[in-house]
Design an enzyme around this catalytic site. Structure first.
Site, PDB file in Angstrom:
ATOM      1  N   GLY A 174      -2.814   5.139  -7.396  1.00 28.56           N
ATOM      2  CA  GLY A 174      -2.343   3.907  -6.748  1.00 28.56           C
ATOM      3  C   GLY A 174      -3.323   2.770  -6.936  1.00 28.56           C
ATOM      4  O   GLY A 174      -3.600   2.002  -6.012  1.00 28.56           O
ATOM      5  N   GLY A 194      -2.494  -1.232  -6.163  1.00 33.42           N
ATOM      6  CA  GLY A 194      -2.207  -1.725  -4.821  1.00 33.42           C
ATOM      7  C   GLY A 194      -3.288  -2.657  -4.297  1.00 33.42           C
ATOM      8  O   GLY A 194      -4.262  -2.980  -4.984  1.00 33.42           O
ATOM      9  N   GLN A 195      -3.119  -3.094  -3.045  1.00 30.35           N
ATOM     10  CA  GLN A 195      -4.028  -4.072  -2.462  1.00 30.35           C
ATOM     11  C   GLN A 195      -5.459  -3.540  -2.440  1.00 30.35           C
ATOM     12  O   GLN A 195      -6.397  -4.206  -2.873  1.00 30.35           O
ATOM     13  CB  GLN A 195      -3.573  -4.431  -1.037  1.00 30.35           C
ATOM     14  CG  GLN A 195      -4.337  -5.611  -0.457  1.00 30.35           C
ATOM     15  CD  GLN A 195      -4.273  -5.691   1.063  1.00 30.35           C
ATOM     16  OE1 GLN A 195      -3.810  -4.764   1.726  1.00 30.35           O
ATOM     17  NE2 GLN A 195      -4.726  -6.795   1.608  1.00 30.35           N
ATOM     18  N   LEU A 196      -5.641  -2.336  -1.921  1.00 27.55           N
ATOM     19  CA  LEU A 196      -6.990  -1.745  -1.869  1.00 27.55           C
ATOM     20  C   LEU A 196      -7.422  -1.239  -3.238  1.00 27.55           C
ATOM     21  O   LEU A 196      -8.567  -1.412  -3.651  1.00 27.55           O
ATOM     22  CB  LEU A 196      -6.998  -0.538  -0.923  1.00 27.55           C
ATOM     23  CG  LEU A 196      -7.336  -0.753   0.533  1.00 27.55           C
ATOM     24  CD1 LEU A 196      -7.099   0.528   1.296  1.00 27.55           C
ATOM     25  CD2 LEU A 196      -8.797  -1.191   0.687  1.00 27.55           C
ATOM     26  N   ASP A 208      -1.482   4.462 -11.877  1.00 28.32           N
ATOM     27  CA  ASP A 208      -0.392   3.956 -11.039  1.00 28.32           C
ATOM     28  C   ASP A 208       0.902   4.136 -11.832  1.00 28.32           C
ATOM     29  O   ASP A 208       0.877   4.579 -12.977  1.00 28.32           O
ATOM     30  CB  ASP A 208      -0.623   2.469 -10.681  1.00 28.32           C
ATOM     31  CG  ASP A 208      -0.007   2.122  -9.332  1.00 28.32           C
ATOM     32  OD1 ASP A 208       1.185   2.438  -9.134  1.00 28.32           O
ATOM     33  OD2 ASP A 208      -0.702   1.565  -8.475  1.00 28.32           O
ATOM     34  N   TYR A 242       5.959   5.268   8.350  1.00 28.11           N
ATOM     35  CA  TYR A 242       4.647   5.157   7.704  1.00 28.11           C
ATOM     36  C   TYR A 242       3.560   5.741   8.619  1.00 28.11           C
ATOM     37  O   TYR A 242       2.741   6.552   8.192  1.00 28.11           O
ATOM     38  CB  TYR A 242       4.374   3.671   7.423  1.00 28.11           C
ATOM     39  CG  TYR A 242       2.967   3.332   7.001  1.00 28.11           C
ATOM     40  CD1 TYR A 242       2.499   3.658   5.739  1.00 28.11           C
ATOM     41  CD2 TYR A 242       2.112   2.662   7.871  1.00 28.11           C
ATOM     42  CE1 TYR A 242       1.210   3.323   5.350  1.00 28.11           C
ATOM     43  CE2 TYR A 242       0.822   2.322   7.494  1.00 28.11           C
ATOM     44  CZ  TYR A 242       0.372   2.654   6.240  1.00 28.11           C
ATOM     45  OH  TYR A 242      -0.904   2.330   5.865  1.00 28.11           O
ATOM     46  N   LYS A 264       1.123   8.984   8.137  1.00 27.71           N
ATOM     47  CA  LYS A 264      -0.347   8.899   8.159  1.00 27.71           C
ATOM     48  C   LYS A 264      -0.917   9.871   9.195  1.00 27.71           C
ATOM     49  O   LYS A 264      -1.939  10.531   8.936  1.00 27.71           O
ATOM     50  CB  LYS A 264      -0.806   7.468   8.449  1.00 27.71           C
ATOM     51  CG  LYS A 264      -0.558   6.496   7.304  1.00 27.71           C
ATOM     52  CD  LYS A 264      -1.320   6.896   6.052  1.00 27.71           C
ATOM     53  CE  LYS A 264      -1.089   5.971   4.889  1.00 27.71           C
ATOM     54  NZ  LYS A 264      -1.688   6.476   3.631  1.00 27.71           N
TER      55      LYS A 264
HETATM   56  N1  SER Z   1      -1.622  -2.820   6.862  1.00 25.43           N
HETATM   57  C1  SER Z   1      -0.678  -1.768   6.957  1.00 25.43           C
HETATM   58  C2  SER Z   1       0.683  -2.248   7.289  1.00 25.43           C
HETATM   59  O1  SER Z   1       0.793  -3.339   7.821  1.00 25.43           O
HETATM   60  C3  SER Z   1      -1.076  -0.819   8.019  1.00 25.43           C
HETATM   61  O2  SER Z   1      -1.920   0.120   7.518  1.00 25.43           O
HETATM   62  O3  SER Z   1       1.614  -1.529   7.076  1.00 25.43           O
END
Ligand code: SER
Length: 324
Positions: free
Chosen positions: A24, A27-29, A50, A155, A159
């Site tokens: 991934g 992605g942002q991170l 990715d 989500y 997690k």
């Molecule tokens: N930043 C994420 C979201 O808003 C939360 O981990 O889904």
């Protein structure tokens, strides 16, 4: 010359036994973490992967569908991978459009990473968790590490389950899985996608482009947030901490700062006084309302000396300097 460089890389790889796979990486991170890890371990030792190749990020990149166990296994064996950062997931807001599909994707990819790691001697796995694991029945002003987890989104459920699976693989198989409960991450290098905290990145883009910002949360909705540099530093510090120091094997609470849309808007107005903001809360308001406002991260501070460096003013300054 080229041969010299290649043999230098081969020697370097021999010396530095860690080979990292980022799942991934677009992605942002992933975008920023890949760059930072490459500064430490070298491009050659940090494999980005990715679903699609991104322009400008072709170096040491492999196309990978993380729902495909065999595909991950092949890379791990071929490249002798020793660490995996598993960053692929569908986030909180987007996940609500397709709850069962989100569960399938988030869990399947995690199981694949954990199983491949267990079977093929990967030493360390990083799994990002989130403040989305918390739900309505917590102290929102000081959310403790040990708070009950009753997530309000698929989500968040994925997690919370993922944290427990990480802990299970550690307890049962000794796999060194480490994890952070990230607050909303704000950075200029990349855009988030499908999250509830995304507004805090978007607002900077609108400000520097002199556009009106439509905010999908109410002005007073306080959420825990973190500046990208702090988030990346926390990740690397956790992954490099001595194994004995890691006392939390589910996932560490992590705190950066807390603010609401009105506060971020006023910090931006110091630089762009004409910023216009229209509040148009949508379904994401209920998600944000179920999350903590302020995270207690004492365990991270005690175990591996975590300390954030950026507050809202500093973050705004750097964001604007880089985006304008
Ligand atoms: N930043 C994420 C979201 O808003 C939360 O981990 O889904």
């Amino acid at each position: 010359m080229i041969n010299g460089i290649i043999s230098f890389f081969n020697i370097y790889q021999e010396m530095n036994k860690d080979v990292i796979l980022i799942v991934g990486s677009n992605g942002q991170l992933g975008t920023v973490l890949t760059q930072k890890l490459r500064l430490i371990y070298g491009v050659y030792n940090v494999i980005a992967s990715d679903l699609y190749e991104k322009t400008g990020f072709e170096d040491n990149f492999i196309t990978l569908d993380a729902t495909d166990f065999k595909a991950i296994e092949e890379i791990v064996l071929k490249k002798k991978v020793t660490q995996i950062y598993h960053l692929a997931a569908i986030l909180s807001a987007k996940g609500e459009q397709n709850p069962l599909g989100t569960w399938d994707l988030n869990m399947k990819t995690l199981f694949n990473v954990l199983e491949v790691s267990r079977l093929h001697n990967v030493n360390k796995v990083f799994f990002p968790s989130s403040v989305a694991v918390f739900g309505n029945n917590i102290d929102k002003e000081n959310t403790l590490q040990s708070s009950n987890l009753t997530p309000s989104t698929v989500y968040g459920i994925s997690k919370a389950a993922g944290e427990n699976w990480g802990n299970y693989y550690f307890e049962k198989y000794g796999l060194d899985v480490r994890s952070l409960r990230y607050p909303g991450v704000v950075g200029y290098q990349s855009l988030p996608g499908g999250g509830t905290t995304d507004y805090a990145v978007d607002i900077y883009h609108k400000a520097v482009n002199n556009e009106v910002f439509d905010c999908f949360l109410e002005a007073s909705t306080t959420l825990p947030m973190i500046y990208m540099d702090d988030a990346i530093r926390a990740t690397i510090e956790l992954m490099e901490a001595d194994k004995e120091k890691i006392t939390v094997r589910t996932s560490y609470n992590l705190s950066g700062m807390s603010f609401n849309p009105e506060q971020i808007a006023s910090s931006i107005k110091e630089h762009y006084p004409n910023l216009k903001i229209a509040y148009k809360p949508d379904f994401r308001q209920a998600i944000a309302d179920s999350w903590p406002k302020c995270i207690n991260d004492t365990a991270a501070r005690n175990d591996w000396n975590w300390k954030p460096q950026f507050d809202l003013e500093q973050m705004t300054k750097v964001m604007i300097e880089n985006l304008k």
